[in-house]
Design a protein around this motif. Sequence first.
Motif, short mmCIF file in Angstrom:
data_model
loop_
_atom_site.label_atom_id
_atom_site.label_comp_id
_atom_site.label_asym_id
_atom_site.label_seq_id
_atom_site.Cartn_x
_atom_site.Cartn_y
_atom_site.Cartn_z
N VAL A 26 7.94 7.47 -5.17
CA VAL A 26 8.03 6.02 -5.34
C VAL A 26 7.81 5.73 -6.82
CG1 VAL A 26 7.18 3.78 -4.58
CG2 VAL A 26 7.00 5.75 -3.06
N GLU A 27 8.69 4.96 -7.40
CA GLU A 27 8.51 4.60 -8.80
C GLU A 27 7.20 3.82 -8.96
OE1 GLU A 27 10.26 5.53 -11.34
OE2 GLU A 27 11.74 6.62 -10.12
N PRO A 28 6.47 4.06 -10.07
CA PRO A 28 5.19 3.36 -10.28
C PRO A 28 5.35 1.85 -10.16
CG PRO A 28 5.49 5.10 -11.91
CD PRO A 28 6.78 5.01 -11.15
N GLY A 29 4.45 1.26 -9.36
CA GLY A 29 4.49 -0.18 -9.16
C GLY A 29 5.41 -0.64 -8.06
N GLU A 30 6.15 0.28 -7.45
CA GLU A 30 7.07 -0.09 -6.38
C GLU A 30 6.53 0.40 -5.03
OE1 GLU A 30 11.08 1.06 -7.04
OE2 GLU A 30 11.28 -0.08 -8.91
N LEU A 31 7.23 0.00 -3.96
CA LEU A 31 6.86 0.38 -2.61
C LEU A 31 7.96 1.23 -2.01
CD1 LEU A 31 5.63 -3.15 -1.44
CD2 LEU A 31 4.22 -1.29 -2.35
N VAL A 32 7.68 1.86 -0.88
CA VAL A 32 8.70 2.66 -0.19
C VAL A 32 9.68 1.70 0.49
CG1 VAL A 32 9.16 4.38 1.58
CG2 VAL A 32 7.10 4.56 0.18
N GLY A 33 10.89 1.64 -0.04
CA GLY A 33 11.90 0.76 0.52
C GLY A 33 11.66 -0.70 0.18
N ARG A 34 12.47 -1.57 0.78
CA ARG A 34 12.38 -3.01 0.53
C ARG A 34 12.24 -3.75 1.87
NH1 ARG A 34 12.04 -0.78 -3.60
NH2 ARG A 34 13.14 -1.16 -5.58
N ASN A 35 11.46 -4.80 1.86
CA ASN A 35 11.23 -5.58 3.06
C ASN A 35 12.36 -6.60 3.24
OD1 ASN A 35 10.21 -6.92 5.27
ND2 ASN A 35 8.55 -7.93 4.16
N ALA A 36 13.10 -6.49 4.35
CA ALA A 36 14.22 -7.38 4.63
C ALA A 36 13.86 -8.48 5.61
CB ALA A 36 15.40 -6.56 5.17
N ALA A 37 12.56 -8.67 5.89
CA ALA A 37 12.16 -9.64 6.91
C ALA A 37 12.54 -11.06 6.54
CB ALA A 37 10.64 -9.56 7.14
N ALA A 38 12.73 -11.34 5.25
CA ALA A 38 13.11 -12.69 4.83
C ALA A 38 14.45 -13.12 5.42
CB ALA A 38 13.17 -12.77 3.31
N GLY A 85 0.79 -1.23 0.00
CA GLY A 85 0.00 0.00 0.00
C GLY A 85 0.81 1.27 0.00
N THR A 86 2.14 1.18 0.20
CA THR A 86 2.94 2.41 0.22
C THR A 86 3.21 2.94 -1.18
OG1 THR A 86 4.96 1.06 0.41
CG2 THR A 86 4.03 1.94 2.44
N ASP A 87 2.73 2.24 -2.20
CA ASP A 87 2.79 2.81 -3.55
C ASP A 87 1.86 4.01 -3.68
OD1 ASP A 87 0.60 1.20 -3.17
OD2 ASP A 87 0.67 0.28 -5.16
N ARG A 88 1.03 4.23 -2.66
CA ARG A 88 0.15 5.40 -2.63
C ARG A 88 0.93 6.71 -2.63
NH1 ARG A 88 -1.86 5.64 3.68
NH2 ARG A 88 -2.58 7.70 3.07
N PHE A 89 2.22 6.65 -2.25
CA PHE A 89 3.03 7.87 -2.14
C PHE A 89 3.76 8.23 -3.43
CE2 PHE A 89 3.14 6.26 2.38
CZ PHE A 89 2.28 7.24 2.88
N THR A 90 3.41 7.59 -4.52
CA THR A 90 4.11 7.84 -5.79
C THR A 90 4.13 9.33 -6.12
OG1 THR A 90 3.55 5.67 -6.67
CG2 THR A 90 4.08 7.38 -8.26
N ASP A 91 3.00 10.00 -6.04
CA ASP A 91 2.90 11.40 -6.45
C ASP A 91 2.67 12.32 -5.26
OD1 ASP A 91 3.17 10.66 -9.13
OD2 ASP A 91 1.03 10.26 -9.31
N ILE A 92 3.28 12.02 -4.12
CA ILE A 92 3.00 12.83 -2.94
C ILE A 92 3.59 14.23 -3.03
CG2 ILE A 92 5.02 12.10 -1.59
CD1 ILE A 92 3.12 12.03 0.87
N GLY A 93 4.65 14.41 -3.77
CA GLY A 93 5.27 15.73 -3.90
C GLY A 93 4.60 16.58 -4.95
#
Length: 977
Positions: A650-662, A632-640
């Motif tokens: 955020v680049e279209p289709g991407e999220l803010v940062g990467r999940n390292a939980a793996a 859901g953090t792709d919502r920030f694509t056009d926040i500026g």
Amino acid sequence: MNHEHHHHEEEATPSGLDRRSFLKLAGFSFAGIALAGCEQAKVEKAIPFLIQPEEITPGLAYWHATTCSGCNAGCGVLAKNRDGRPIKLEGNPDHPLSKGGLCAIGQASLLGLYDSHRLKNPLINGNDATWEKVDKEITAELEKNSGGAIRFLTGTIAGPTARAMINRFLGTYRNAKHIEYDAISYSAILDAHKATHGQRVLPRYHFDRAEAIVSFDADFLGAWLSPVEFTGGYRAGRTLEGKPPKCSFVAQVESRVSLTGSNADRRICVSASQMHESLKRLLQIVGAKAGRSFEIAANPGAELGESVEDLAQRLWDARRKSLVVCGINNIQSQLMTNVLNEMLGNYGQTVDIGRPSFQYAGNDAELMSLREEIKADKVAALFIAGANPVYDLPDGAELGSAMKKIPLVVSFSERFDETAGHATYVSPQPHALEAWTDLEPVAGVVAVAQPAIQPLMNTRHLIESLSVWMGAKQSAYDLIRAEWERSVFRRQSREGSFSKFWSTTLENGYAEVTSAATKMQFSFAAFSSSLNNAKDDFAEGAYTLVLHSSTTMLDGRHAHNPWLHELPDPVTKTVWDNCASLSRATAEKLGVEHGDVVRITSKQREIELPVFIQPGQHDSVVAVALGYGRKGTDRFTDIGPQWIQSRPTVEPGELVGRNAAAFVGFGQTVEIIPTGSHRTLAVTQEYNSLNEPNLFGAPKKERRKIVQETTLAEYAANPAAGSFQKEKLDSMWSDDHKYTGHRWGMVIDLNACTGCSACVVGCQAENNIPVVGKDEVRRNREMAWIRIDRYYDEADGKFSVAHQPMMCQHCGNAPCETVCPVLATVHNDEGLNQQVYNRCVGTRYCANNCPYKVRRFNWFQYRHGDEMHKMVLNPDVTVRDRGVMEKCSFCVQRIQLAKIEAKRAGRSVKDGDAIPACAQSCPANAIVFGDANDPNSEVSQRMKDSRNYRVLEELGVRPSVGYMTIVRNRKEEKAHV
């Protein structure tokens, strides 16, 4: 005339061609943009406050005492309401844990209340449904599967009522169990105490009682356990009062650079495996001093040197007033930490297990068993609350697939997150400011969080849902009140009636009650047995991945908060991203530079992140923050702002940062592979040194005196040590400013400031500062009125860090005022440098002439979110327009309110009546504000202190903000001055 439709921008002319279209066709596109600013604004409807509650006066704030929900610490807060909506959170100064402090996360948690992306209705298979249908179907499913395994998976439940309701609900089934886990796990601390003391408890640590503190990778000033409480305790032990001056010794052993490490008197940088070895060696040395011998194979490398011996002596000299803490989630490390504290006599003094903490109670072993049950299709019904296992567990995706086979999966979530996407039913939870909840963060301190606003969505509290499914529907208020009358009220004797006890608790936000002191005895035999059975999983390899909790995202629960995304990391100063931190030597070895993307791989798991070159980090370590890459953090694509050269946050289709939980799991040996691609990082600070730069081949010049430091020994001998000689600067001009009334000033104690950045978010919330997005920050166009400058010192092979808050200095001879052609920046008779927005035409001369670079220019008409998001705006502060300059005002609206209140009470303004947002919730009380013309005010006393100095005082600008020298408890003979 109907004004509502008059002068609308889209209204057409009689010819059918509107003015803007005509200008475009005529080739005057840019002229059209300029003229658009001259159009009359739309007329908005004003809805009157017809039914006015008796206790509310329109335009005046009122306060609710409640509890912060930003993390598990349970700090006390005061919610400021205006006309029925909370607009600011501040620390509750009477709360026994937080004592008026509030962290950046706590300040920013208010924004989540007005997030329109929260779930608005319950869901069935991802589709909106009614509560009646959800309740009917869940009840039917429970009856059908009542004989199967019912599992309730939650984060830590510290609320008496929620815990009682879950137990009551599960008690109606034959095979039911409650499992708690924490995404950022502290399970090893509890498991170690189960082994050494016989009970699984999390101690309450008293940093205020400790004279010598040694931390092994426990970032207690940043995000470890209860950072606001620990920051207050850390500060209480370093007041520099008395003879000799009171100043605890703090050592941090770590492989990355943490916020605590940046503030430590001694920072020891070692590899991840050597950190474990140094703990073994410390145990052996202290054991020898205590007359105990431990047969533990320790192989400390040359990188440790004599550091551990020095730490052992410091701890031994401060027996019963020392403290060893460990942030490694490894049972062997925590067992050794326990025996160290036992030999040093710290249990019952600085480590309290008699009245422990309930802030974290997760059990990794029980979680692992549940995961195996789910994958083996043995679970009939799964309830998930306050947790997001599909996101934050290393096998989350596999777990999510297995959950699809469970007949009944119910998620209690605020939003449609990763786990809710795999649930049959989603029961949306209200925001903490919308609901009645209770909490017991530590034994004997109980709190009630009361709602500050009616629910904005169709949500229902967890305990209310459970009551419905048990056939006895009750409100959260009634359930909590009944539980308190049954179990909490009997634990106190101050109030004779429950109604009085209840109302007093609501008024204060908390209550202190008795708790049965748990008597536990340390067992060396149990320690030796447990240590031999514990697994030592510290692998040696070329590179070790160190995962750490972000000081803003934590476990990812705040990934939808733009205030926190735009808050610079206290150490790296990056925003809107997580990154792979490497040392300078390692980056050169790999052939990568700042922003180059690398692939981190281990055991068929991989993640790609941009490189951040971090001074002070160990060469064998790559450090990555958890909590990013949330759904859901792709919502920030056009926040500026959107303009011709803008780039997406955020680049279209991407999220803010990467999940390292793996990669969760200690001691991960990884491979780092450059990918050849590049991702620009937005960093708010690019110059990190106090030394004058090496320009045009000239030799490196001396250290600038912007941050001044001394050692404890030098300070004890001379309180003015480290502070440069102050000289009165003569001027050819007469003094134009005569302050006959108030003269507002500020003093910031750099010895107390940890760089936590709570003041930055507090200022943003108070003063309606917009979020501008990653691209604008990259262009150095962030809008924060206060920033935290972070400086590195790597002289003589030693690494240290200094943090310095910087805002408008409200100079007596303000250089900005002399260059403004329209008198938009002026001086008032109380010492404030004021900015008149209506006069400002945006020449930016003042910013060019400001030596502190603290003025911000509105390049665009910044959006403040959607209509719901705008409810957070403070009506006492103007929302600035495009093309004007803005900066810190010393929260002039609060000063004016203090004057009004004093006048209404028929008295003069007292010291402490006017407190700016940055000072109010500082966990370390580092910022003091007041009237410099009042000789008895605290700010006046601090201005007379020998440690006080002013930044760039030699320019003759006469700033109204003073700073106090940092005093390091180090053995160096000379400090940098």
